[in-house]
Scaffold this motif. Structure first.
Motif, short mmCIF file in Angstrom:
data_model
loop_
_atom_site.label_atom_id
_atom_site.label_comp_id
_atom_site.label_asym_id
_atom_site.label_seq_id
_atom_site.Cartn_x
_atom_site.Cartn_y
_atom_site.Cartn_z
N VAL A 39 41.37 31.69 37.74
CA VAL A 39 42.59 31.95 36.98
C VAL A 39 43.43 32.95 37.77
O VAL A 39 42.92 33.97 38.24
N THR A 40 44.71 32.63 37.93
CA THR A 40 45.61 33.58 38.55
C THR A 40 46.11 34.54 37.48
O THR A 40 46.60 34.10 36.44
N VAL A 41 45.95 35.82 37.72
CA VAL A 41 46.49 36.81 36.77
C VAL A 41 47.62 37.50 37.51
O VAL A 41 47.40 38.16 38.52
N THR A 42 48.82 37.33 37.04
CA THR A 42 49.94 37.82 37.85
C THR A 42 51.12 38.19 36.97
O THR A 42 51.06 38.08 35.74
N ARG B 171 48.85 45.24 36.31
CA ARG B 171 48.83 46.24 37.38
C ARG B 171 48.44 45.64 38.72
O ARG B 171 49.13 45.84 39.72
N ASN B 172 47.31 44.93 38.80
CA ASN B 172 46.85 44.38 40.07
C ASN B 172 46.81 42.86 40.02
O ASN B 172 45.78 42.30 39.70
N PRO B 173 47.89 42.22 40.33
CA PRO B 173 47.87 40.75 40.31
C PRO B 173 46.76 40.25 41.23
O PRO B 173 46.57 40.80 42.32
N CYS B 174 46.02 39.23 40.81
CA CYS B 174 44.90 38.76 41.61
C CYS B 174 44.44 37.40 41.09
O CYS B 174 44.96 36.89 40.11
N ASN B 175 43.48 36.83 41.79
CA ASN B 175 42.84 35.61 41.31
C ASN B 175 41.41 35.96 40.94
O ASN B 175 40.71 36.61 41.70
N LEU B 176 40.99 35.49 39.78
CA LEU B 176 39.67 35.82 39.29
C LEU B 176 38.93 34.55 38.92
O LEU B 176 39.53 33.60 38.45
N GLU B 177 37.65 34.58 39.14
CA GLU B 177 36.83 33.50 38.60
C GLU B 177 36.38 33.94 37.23
O GLU B 177 35.69 34.95 37.08
N VAL B 178 36.76 33.19 36.22
CA VAL B 178 36.61 33.65 34.84
C VAL B 178 35.73 32.68 34.08
O VAL B 178 35.85 31.46 34.20
N ARG B 179 34.85 33.23 33.24
CA ARG B 179 34.05 32.36 32.37
C ARG B 179 34.95 31.81 31.26
O ARG B 179 35.77 32.55 30.69
N ILE B 180 34.74 30.53 30.96
CA ILE B 180 35.46 29.93 29.85
C ILE B 180 35.12 30.69 28.58
O ILE B 180 33.94 31.02 28.36
N GLY B 181 36.08 31.00 27.76
CA GLY B 181 35.81 31.70 26.50
C GLY B 181 36.11 33.18 26.59
O GLY B 181 36.08 33.87 25.58
N THR B 182 36.39 33.68 27.78
CA THR B 182 36.73 35.09 27.90
C THR B 182 38.09 35.36 27.26
O THR B 182 39.06 34.69 27.59
#
Ligand SMILES: Cc1cc2nc3c(=O)[nH]c(=O)nc-3n(C[C@H](O)[C@H](O)[C@H](O)COP(=O)(O)O)c2cc1C
Ligand SMILES: Cc1cc2nc3c(=O)[nH]c(=O)nc-3n(C[C@H](O)[C@H](O)[C@H](O)COP(=O)(O)O)c2cc1C
Ligand SMILES: Cc1cc2nc3c(=O)[nH]c(=O)nc-3n(C[C@H](O)[C@H](O)[C@H](O)COP(=O)(O)O)c2cc1C
Ligand SMILES: Cc1cc2nc3c(=O)[nH]c(=O)nc-3n(C[C@H](O)[C@H](O)[C@H](O)CO)c2cc1C
Ligand code: SF4
Ligand code: SF4
Ligand code: SF4
Ligand code: SF4
Ligand code: FES
Lengths: 552, 188, 212, 193, 345, 226
Positions: free
Chosen positions: A301-304, A309-320
């Protein structure tokens, strides 16, 4: 079997219409992909994609392991759901889900135990490339894999073009045309091997003779990674074609057009041309499932946006829950004004950050007021035609608008409303600030609703007519009985009773029969549909529920 | 004067013959318009229009005996569809026949129901199931929300509840940021 | 199949047609004369504006002759010529020529010429000139058309039979030259026609070459 | 030949029956709410207008004129028209239900379309021959059809416009017709005579 | 944390109505200046009076209709209507003509239909046509395009007196102050059986078009091309209109160059360029489909030629535009583009 | 059976031929260049309407459906022709001005419309009243429109009254503005359409006001007991 000739063009075409938008991807690509922490409480919706919702297999209080199936799919166009981590099911109930309506949907709530213990999934295969396509599909299905690039269509279905069709070309969609989103690029750079393995598995399963990776030409790093990866894997038959950067070059139909010059027929599928299109993320998910036995329980997931504060790409568990991810990206800045799931062109705005990430969440855009200002007041369309210029589907957006505005749902379909891909280009350029896409969405949902009402009315009419018939028959029977009885009274006073009884029994039988017939009738009502009608119903249903989970 | 009357008289007598003959020769029966009207009615079969069901109302409209604005469940969109079919001006719903309401279904309170079968007899689409003296239930998918089963119930155990909106039936709202008032199609 | 209804409808229509047309015919018979009289009087009124009633004593309306000259009279159709006499002596002729080159097409005129070739008057019968521009040729709207009275081919000189803008003697209207130009030209042509054929106009007897 | 072409151009554009001559206005206003109905009406009118133009020419030429009954023109013409219309309606109804669906409801209306009688009367007034009458009728009908269909297309747009309440419906439709006839003024003077 | 929601897309929108209208106004500047140069102060009076009246009429109607006044006026469409009408009127027209025309344009052709975006007819042209059919005399009184450099145009005060007082400066007459426009004169002369070569030899004519008028048209052409570069207008309407006018004129010119004006003359006389780039392109009342726009333009060009050549009015632009406005919805209907993925019709 | 009061109200206002039914538009627009023209044609139409309504009502039970329209049309055409002949005999000037629109009264849709919709279903008394009120309603619109167009277009009223009332009436002409150059639009076809459009809008405004008042009154009634 029909052989179709598709050839990849030397020089990719420019798609019709479209916009050049500032890409805004750099900020989230500054650091490499990393894992997001596993939250304490995960909320896993049962319906995350196009198609039927899954059915829960666990109960409150059950302990579950990571990767364990917690809801099964009942339908062909559906996908099972797996526990994203190990823990305890604390609730199965309605929670807000990422959907434009802000309504709730059924979710399984899991309290993580922090061990993240894996279950044995049995998905991994020893020699994938020797395996039967049907077996591969079955496992892809069991892994709960849906398209990660768009609407979240169950991938196994797309891997099965059907006996009439031969797939010649596999298009891998790495275009990532929307601004801000960089999850595919991050994935490509980080897990190149997974992507390539996945692509080759798909190629094998589809029996496709050609494979092309379509990627926008403003992603040189990802192109580099892929080139290297392919060279390392010795997969020289897989071509990489950079396409001109235009939004929405990543749309399935647009990408196929850019690469091959073929237009996917309206209401048709790419498979009609002998083409199947998958996202890179989907490919990677397949590789993980079939090579390492990991079902689809996480995604990039891209968080941007200026609001984080810190835009980044994260590997996220479904349901978070989204709040946790934003926390993981450094939390909100004081500029935050809007939370979007997906990009700024097609994303949906979330009423709160308590909703969970689902399989189709490719991006969280935490936008500032400058990035996503509140809508400007609209004025009437002046037919300037700028929307027509940019529409990638070559529609007449202004005409669609006029008919949607006037609620003329018959006419709007004459202007091919359902060919609109809701890309938002038209609304982006409209000098009158008309919320065009919302008009189209309004019209589409309204038409589906009318369709539902009509079907219901048809059913009601049949049932009512049937009832009238039944009453008529009963009345006749009663009259006959009475006449009979009178006659009987005159002639054989004694026998009347028996006759009446008989008649009553007969009438009762009649009723039973009638009831049965009515059920038959109802059943026939569905049976008699032509395959196209059925397909359409399925399509409508699918799209409807797809609304919730997809980036549409 | 004589020539005048004769000439015109004979001419029109000829025409009369022609028309009279063709009236017989080209006689047509049947009226497909009823079907078309019926297809536009919501089939709630509630009788609010003053006719026992939708089809009789359709027949009445076709015969010119009923106006097009008497069906509350069909609402404004229904009236508009009828107006379009019949080529007349749409008009507002006649409030005498009721007002459009949100979609509802009947729910029988299973605790209170005494199994009198009165509601079954009232239901125009056989959406209530249950034998005599047993508890009855409403098949929600088939219920048209017509209200007809409510009055006959001797113990008042039937309530009409609004159909819940879920993600599947949710509709995008009409954009409101458009400052102009909503124009209902073709009132002009 | 019975044909009774057919006959009934026929009879019905017949009856109504007979009654209707009978009534109409009756009215017609009773009004025909009046109508003819009206038509006569209407024309006479125009004629009398040009040639005062006391200057002639014949039935101008009946003393009619039809002539052809598409060159000078501006139309291919026959142009009626009404002849005024007093005591059997010719007094004047009234022609109905056409000015074909008006701004919006034909302008139909009535031109009265005395025996000596001077104009007794000109009137416009019908025209389609632009209202507000070209319609000043109507006697009701301006006196311009009355200006012809008394003029002849010698007064002004024949080559001054033009509007002023073209170097002639007749006014044009502000912003509209075409219309007056057309009228002046038509009147001049009519005078030319009269000069060439004037003597013949009184010869023939009306009945001889009546034409419809 | 060019004579006939001139008649055609003149009736279609320059002397358009509806916008310039003021004939056939009731159906023009009445059935122009939708393009489909307008097209239906236009077709029906074209047919009837041409046919009745010819029929009334025949009636005038071979019945009224020889008998000197010109004053019965109106009665005769309208009778002819009514019968042509009624007959057409019955035949169409029986033989082509499909066509009847398109044209049926309009046919009776045509009897009272004064363009039809107008054409018949103007034919006599302008001394048209057989062919000229036919062309005149046809041209009038084409002109009628054209403006009717264009008008319907505009009305469909105006119907969804934000028209002030008192003007909604026929008022704005009449103003639109007024603006259309304003535009048609541009053709004036095109054909002189 | 909770957030407001809305439908996508969300990016800030750069485009807006007043910007579009302002661009069109800027595009008018070269042409307006050229007209000012050749015709003098009257042009400025027309522009001012027509614009003020248009804005006043718009404000009054909006108030009566209880609609937001200020926001709507700021979109600039009423101003533009006023400007275009002002440019189309003869300089020296009495003050009440622009007032009446602009009022009619805004009230009848625009606000009664619901205001901006709803009018089926081009408001400015409705205003113009109302004036020309009602007051043909005043509408054909154009002063000769002498040019400021000759010093022969009327001075500011004289113009003021003429426009507002109707008084003709001493020592002149109305007839000497005004003359027929080249197109008008050509039409008149042709009626007198002069040939084009004779007519063109007169001082009324310049190199290719009417004297002065050719420069004015050139200036409008420049402004129009700038507009096109700015994407405020599409090429199809002016392209269709100019090419149709050119082709039709060429055909007749080849057939008989004595009786018909040359194509260049048609392109560079009268209101051709103003019409092609600024009037026919009014998006609200024009056809909107790409192909439809071309046909629409071509229709205007052809009708304009027909009316100029055979019709009762010297300049056919306004009528041609209104006639094609009438046809625009139908054109749109029949020229829908092939939708992506659909078969060719 | 319809009450007489309703018939009259229908004809004059709420179902007015020209303003509401939009029938008889051709003469309504074509001859209303002046007040007097409107009056002349209005009277002719009125007489036709009344006569044809009465006759149709008389014969309504006799006619077969397939010849109904031809018969009605015959009746109307006869009446109109008689009027036409009489007018050309006694009002020749006016007759010439109104021209083709007198025979065209036959196809004035309102006449056959009334015959079909009303007279063929009602008794003579009602048919007569209907014809009279419809005709009056039409006459009213004709004269209003004619008057307005004449005032705006020519700045006069009652000009050409002599066509109807003889030479003495020449003096009736009222001139509002001397030296009025005329606003031609009003007299030309576009002005006719727009004028009628404005009249209809005016009627809508009046109706709207009335309705609002009625709503207020009924609201007050409901509130007062509480
Ligand atoms: C209603 C619907 C039905 C579909 N049916 C099929 C199908 O039967 N077979 C298939 O291979 N793909 C099917 N697809 C997948 C589409 O081809 C496409 O890949 C998918 O919608 C994702 O594209 P998007 O994100 O651009 O919307 C279907 C998609 C939709 C929306
Ligand atoms: C306007 C639009 C833009 C899209 N852009 C992309 C994109 O950039 N990348 C992508 O992978 N899918 C994109 N999609 C979704 C694709 O159309 C398609 O659904 C997807 O590539 C199918 O692969 P999947 O089934 O593996 O998700 C877009 C869809 C639309 C309608
Ligand atoms: C709409 C319009 C209508 C006109 N109608 C006429 C007309 O009826 N009669 C006429 O002579 N000129 C008419 N003209 C004027 C001519 O075009 C031309 O200007 C004039 O006749 C000759 O101009 P001049 O007087 O300056 O020589 C009309 C002009 C226009 C624009
Ligand atoms: C390119 C362009 C051309 C325009 N042309 C005109 C015009 O010719 N006449 C006019 O009244 N308004 C014109 N407008 C302004 C505006 O569109 C017009 O007032 C609307 O028709 C009013 O609804 C134009 C606007 C644009 C953007
Ligand atoms: S961009 Fe907006 S104003 Fe322009 S035509 Fe499209 S919808 Fe209308
Ligand atoms: S949202 Fe639909 S109409 Fe608009 S540009 Fe995209 S495809 Fe075209
Ligand atoms: S009111 Fe009820 S019964 Fe009547 S038509 Fe409507 S739904 Fe059917
Ligand atoms: S259950 Fe009740 S409300 Fe529902 S359809 Fe039957 S009678 Fe009507
Ligand atoms: S009066 Fe109705 S069509 Fe002419």
């Amino acid at each position: 079997m029909r052989r179709l000739m598709v050839s990849i063009l030397e020089q990719p075409l420019k798609i019709p219409g479209g916009l050049s938008l500032a890409s805004n991807k750099a900020q989230s690509l500054r650091e490499p992909l990393r894992q997001a922490p596993i939250p304490e409480r995960l909320i896993v919706p049962l319906s995350q994609h196009i198609g039927e919702a899954a059915e829960a297999l666990v109960g409150v209080g059950d302990k579950v392991l990571k990767g364990q199936v917690i809801a099964r799919s009942l339908n062909y166009i559906s996908a099972p759901v797996h526990a994203p981590t190990s823990g305890t099911v604390t609730d199965i109930g309605e929670y807000p889900v990422p959907h434009p309506s802000g309504l709730k949907g059924v979710c399984i709530v899991i309290h993580a135990d922090g061990h993240d213990t894996s279950a044995a999934t049995g998905l991994a295969m020893d020699n994938v490339f020797a395996a039967d396509a049907a077996d591969i599909r079955q496992r892809v299905r069991e892994a709960g894999i849906v398209g990660l690039g768009g609407a979240g269509f169950p991938t196994a279905v797309k891997l099965n073009p059907g006996p009439q069709r031969q797939v010649e070309l596999l298009v891998i969609n790495a275009a990532e045309c929307e601004p801000y989103i960089s999850c595919d690029e991050a994935l490509i750079c980080c897990c190149t091997q997974d992507v390539i393995d996945g692509v080759r598995i798909m190629q094998h399963a589809l029996g496709a003779t050609q494979v092309v990776i379509g990627i926008e030409d403003n992603m040189p790093r990802a192109i580099e990674c892929l080139r290297d990866g392919l060279a390392r894997a010795g997969s020289h038959d897989i071509r990489i074609v950079p396409v001109p950067t235009t939004y929405p070059a990543g749309g399935e139909k647009q990408l196929i057009y850019a690469l091959t010059g073929e237009e996917v027929p309206s209401q048709g599928l790419p498979a009609d041309l002998g083409i199947v299109c998958h996202n890179v993320g989907t490919a990677a998910a397949i590789a993980r499932a079939l090579l390492r036995g990991e079902p689809l329980i996480s995604r990039v997931v891209t968080v941007t946006g200026a609001g984080v504060r810190n835009p980044c790409n994260l590997e996220v568990r479904i349901g978070t829950p989204m709040a946790e991810i934003i926390e993981a990206a450094g939390g909100y800045t004081d500029q935050v004004s809007r939370l979007l799931m997906g990009g700024p062109m097609m994303g949906i705005s979330m009423p709160s950050d308590r909703v969970p990430v689902i399989k189709t969440t490719n991006c969280l855009l935490i936008a500032s007021r400058e990035e996503a200002p509140p809508p400007l007041p609209a004025s009437a369309c002046i037919r300037c035609g700028q929307c027509t210029d940019v529409c990638p589907a070559r529609l007449l957006p202004q005409q669609l608008y006029w008919h949607a505005h006037a609620r003329e749902f018959d006419k709007i379909q004459d202007y091919s409303l359902f060919d609109c891909i809701e890309c938002g280009c038209c609304a982006q350029v409209c000098p009158c600030h008309i919320p065009l896409v919302q008009y189209y969405r309004f019209a589409k949902t309204e038409i589906w609703d009318q369709e539902r009402q009509r079907q219901k009315a048809d059913l009601a009419r049949q049932r009512h007519e049937f009832r009238l018939e039944r009453l008529e028959k009963e009345k006749k029977a009663l009259e006959e009985r009475r006449a009979h009885a009178r006659k009987g009274l005159e002639k054989r006073p004694k026998a009347g009773d028996a006759d009446a009884k008989k008649a009553e029994i007969a009438a009762a039988l009649e009723r039973v029969k009638a009831k049965k017939a009515s059920q038959d009738a109802a059943a026939r009502n569905i049976d008699q549909l032509t395959p196209e009608q059925q397909a359409r119903i399925a399509e409508v249903d699918a799209r409807r529920s797809g609304d919730g989970t997809a980036g549409r | 004067m004589l020539t005048a009357t004769l000439a015109l008289g004979i001419l029109s007598a000829l025409f009369g013959l022609l028309l009279g003959y063709s009236a017989i020769r080209f006689k047509v029966e049947g009226d497909p318009i009823v079907e078309q009207i019926d297809a536009l009615l919501p089939q709630t079969q509630c009788g609010q229009c003053g006719f026992p069901g939708c089809r009789p109302y359709a027949e009445a409209i076709a015969a010119g005996e009923a106006d097009i604005n008497q069906c509350p469940p069909g609402g404004d969109s229904g009236i508009q569809a009828l107006a379009e079919l019949l080529g007349v001006d749409p008009k507002p719903l006649n409030a005498e026949h009721g007002v459009p309401q949100e979609k509802r279904v009947a729910v029988i309170d299973e605790q209170t129901c005494i199994g009198c079968t009165l509601c079954i007899q009232a239901c125009p689409v056989d959406a209530i199931v249950g034998a005599a003296k047993q508890m009855h239930t409403v098949v929600a998918e088939e219920c048209t929300g017509c209200d007809l089963c409510v009055p006959p119930c001797p113990v008042d155990c039937i309530t009409m509840v609004p159909v819940k909106q879920d993600i599947v039936t949710w509709k995008w709202p009409y954009p409101e940021s458009d400052t102009r008032p909503i124009v209902i199609a073709r009132q002009a | 199949m019975t044909y009774r209804p057919v006959v009934i409808s026929a009879v019905f229509l017949f009856l109504f047609a007979v009654i209707g047309s009978g009534l109409v015919a009756f009215t017609h018979d009773n009004t025909a004369e009046q109508i003819a009289e009206n038509q006569r009087r209407a024309l006479l009124r125009s004629l009398n504006e040009l040639i005062p009633k006391d200057q002639y004593d014949n039935d101008v309306y009946a003393d009619i002759l039809y002539v052809h000259d598409s060159e000078l009279l501006g139309t291919d159709d026959a142009v009626p010529v009404y002849r005024a006499r007093k005591g059997g002596w010719p007094v004047a002729v009234v022609l109905a020529p056409v000015a074909p080159d008006g701004y919006n097409g034909n302008i139909r005129l009535l031109v009265a010429i005395r025996l000596d070739g001077t104009l007794a008057g000109v009137r416009v019968l019908a025209h389609r000139e632009t209202p507000g521009l070209g319609d000043n040729i109507e006697a009701d709207r301006s006196d311009w058309i009355r200006g012809f009275t008394g003029k002849s081919l010698n007064n002004p000189k024949q080559d001054h039979w033009k509007v002023k803008r073209d170097g002639g003697a007749f006014d044009q209207f502000t912003g509209a030259t075409i219309t007056p130009r057309a009228v002046v030209k038509a009147v001049k042509n009519t005078l030319l026609y009269y000069r060439a054929n004037g003597d013949k106009l009184f010869e023939q007897h009306p009945q001889e070459n009546k034409q419809s | 030949m060019s004579e006939l072409a001139l008649i055609l151009v003149s009736t279609v554009l320059v002397n358009n029956f509806v916008l310039v001559k003021f004939l056939g206005l009731c159906p023009f206003m009445g059935v122009s709410r939708k393009i489909e109905t307008a097209t239906g009406m236009a077709l029906a009118t074209t047919f009837v207008l041409t046919l009745s133009s010819v029929c009334s020419y025949l009636a005038n030429e071979y019945l009224l004129a020889p008998l000197g009954l010109e004053y019965l023109r109106t009665i005769t013409f309208i009778l002819v028209i009514a019968v042509v219309v009624q007959f057409t309606e019955m035949v169409v109804h029986k033989t082509s239900p499909l066509l009847y669906q398109v044209l049926g409801i309009f046919l009776p209306l045509i009897t009272t379309n004064c363009a039809v009688l107008g054409v018949a009367l103007l034919n006599v007034q302008d001394k048209h021959g057989f062919l000229e009458s036919a062309v005149y009728g046809f041209g009038a009908a084409v002109g009628f059809s054209m403006v009717m269909i264009l008008f319907a297309a505009i009305r469909e747009r105006v119907a969804v416009a934000d028209v002030p309440a008192p003007f909604k419906g026929s008022a704005i439709a009449l103003i639109t017709a007024g603006l259309m006839s304003l535009a048609f003024m541009g053709f004036s003077g095109l054909i002189k005579g | 944390m909770d957030f407001p929601t809305q439908s996508s897309p969300y990016l800030p929108v750069a485009n807006n109505l007043s910007r579009l209208m302002t661009q069109v106004m800027l595009g008018l500047i070269p042409g307006a200046l050229a007209m000012f140069w050749f015709f003098g102060w009257g042009v400025l009076f027309n522009l001012t009076i027509a614009t003020l009246s248009a804005v006043t009429a718009e404000a009054a109607m909006l108030t009566a209709r209880r609609r937001p006044v200020k926001a709507t006026l700021l979109d600039g469409s009423a101003v533009l209507t006023g400007l275009l009408l002002g440019l189309a009127l003869p300089p020296l027209a009495p003050w009440w003509m622009p007032v009446l025309g602009a009022g009619f344009a805004i009230v009848f052709a625009k606000q009664l239909y619901g205001g901006l975006g709803y009018n089926p007819f081009n408001p400015a042209m409705v205003g113009f046509v109302v004036l020309i059919i009602s007051f043909p005399l005043q509408m054909t009184l154009w002063p000769p395009p002498l040019g400021m450099h000759t010093g022969a145009t009327l001075g500011f005060v004289d113009t003021l007196q003429m426009v507002f007082g109707g008084t003709v400066p001493a020592g002149t007459g109305l007839d000497s102050l005004t003359m027929a426009t080249p197109l008008d004169a050509a039409k008149t002369q042709l009626g007198l059986d002069y040939t084009w070569s004779e007519i063109l030899a007169r001082p009324l004519f310049g190199h290719v078009g009417g004297y002065g008028w050719e420069w004015i048209n050139l200036a409008y052409l420049l402004g129009g091309l700038w507009l096109w570069r700015k994407r405020a207008i599409h090429w199809q309407i002016p392209g269709g209109m100019l090419s149709a006018l050119f082709v039709v004129a060429l055909l007749f010119y080849i057939a008989d160059s004595d009786a018909f004006g040359s194509p260049l003359l048609h392109l560079f006389s009268g209101a051709t360029m103003l019409g092609a780039f600024f009037i026919a392109t009014d998006p609200v009342s024009a056809a909107t489909t790409p192909r439809g726009r071309f046909y629409y333009g071509a229709g205007i060009g052809t009708l304009m030629y027909v009316i100029r050549t055979w019709g009762g009015y010297p300049e056919g632009l306004a009528f041609a535009v209104l006639l094609m406005n009438m046809a625009a919805p139908t054109i749109d209907y029949y020229t829908q583009p092939r939708v992506f993925g659909h078969e060719e019709q | 059976m319809t009450a007489y009061k309703d018939i009259v109200r229908d004809g004059l206002w709420s179902n007015n031929v020209g303003l509401v039914q939009l029938l008889g538009l051709c003469p309504l627009l074509a001859v209303t260049g002046t007040f007097i023209n409107g009056l002349g044609l209005g009277l002719a139409t009125l007489v036709t309407l009344v006569t044809s309504n009465v006759i149709v009502s008389l014969i309504r039970k006799l006619v077969r459906p397939e010849v109904r329209i031809p018969v009605f049309v015959l009746v109307i055409a006869s009446v109109v022709t008689i009027i036409e002949l009489s007018m050309s005999a006694y009002l020749y000037e006016l007759y010439k001005v109104l021209g083709i629109f007198i025979p065209l009264i036959v196809t004035n849709c309102s006449i056959i419309g009334r015959a079909e919709a009303f007279a063929s279903k009602h008794d003579i008394g009602r048919a007569f009243t209907d014809g009279l009120s419809m005709g009056m309603g039409f006459l009213l619109v004709l004269t209003t429109l004619g008057g307005l167009r004449e005032i705006v277009g020519k700045g006069t009223l009652f000009s050409q009254a002599h066509l109807m009332f003889g030479e003495a009436a020449r003096a009736w002409t009222i001139t509002f503005v001397d030296d009025y150059s005329g606003f031609l639009l009003a007299v030309l076809p576009p002005g006719a359409f727009m004028g009628l459009g404005l009249l209809i809008a005016l009627k809508n405004v009046i109706d709207g006001r009335k309705e609002k008042r009625a709503a207020l009154v009924s609201a007050a009634k409901i509130e007062s007991p509480a």
